[in-house]
Design a protein around this motif. Structure first.
Motif: not given
Length: 78
Positions: A1-19, A21-31
């Motif tokens: 499984m190919t996964q890449t953890a990243q931090i995305q910014l939304f209004n200068d606030r950090k949101i943890r994400t995970l890509w 690559g196998d399923s070609e889906e983004w996952y976001f931290s609901v919290v």
């Protein structure tokens, strides 16, 4: 499984994400998303209270929101 953890910014606030690559889906931290949208001091408790007050939401989050391993939030005393 190919996964890449990243931090995305939304209004200068950090949101943890995970890509996944196998399923070609983004996952976001609901919290993190709840924290950005509500400005709650404790987004985890906010989410728990939402799930208690709305059983349908609790069922949805429990079944349609898979948990994935993400990097932990770094707590600082700054």
């Amino acid at each position: 499984m190919t996964q890449t953890a990243q931090i995305q910014l939304f209004n200068d606030r950090k949101i943890r994400t995970l890509w996944d690559g196998d399923s070609e889906e983004w996952y976001f931290s609901v919290v993190d998303v709840v924290a950005v949208l509500t400005d709650s001091a404790n987004p985890t408790d906010y989410l728990k209270k939402m799930r208690k007050r709305d059983p349908m939401l609790g069922d949805y989050i429990g079944t349609n929101c898979p948990q994935v391993l993400m990097m932990a939030k770094r707590i600082s005393n700054v």
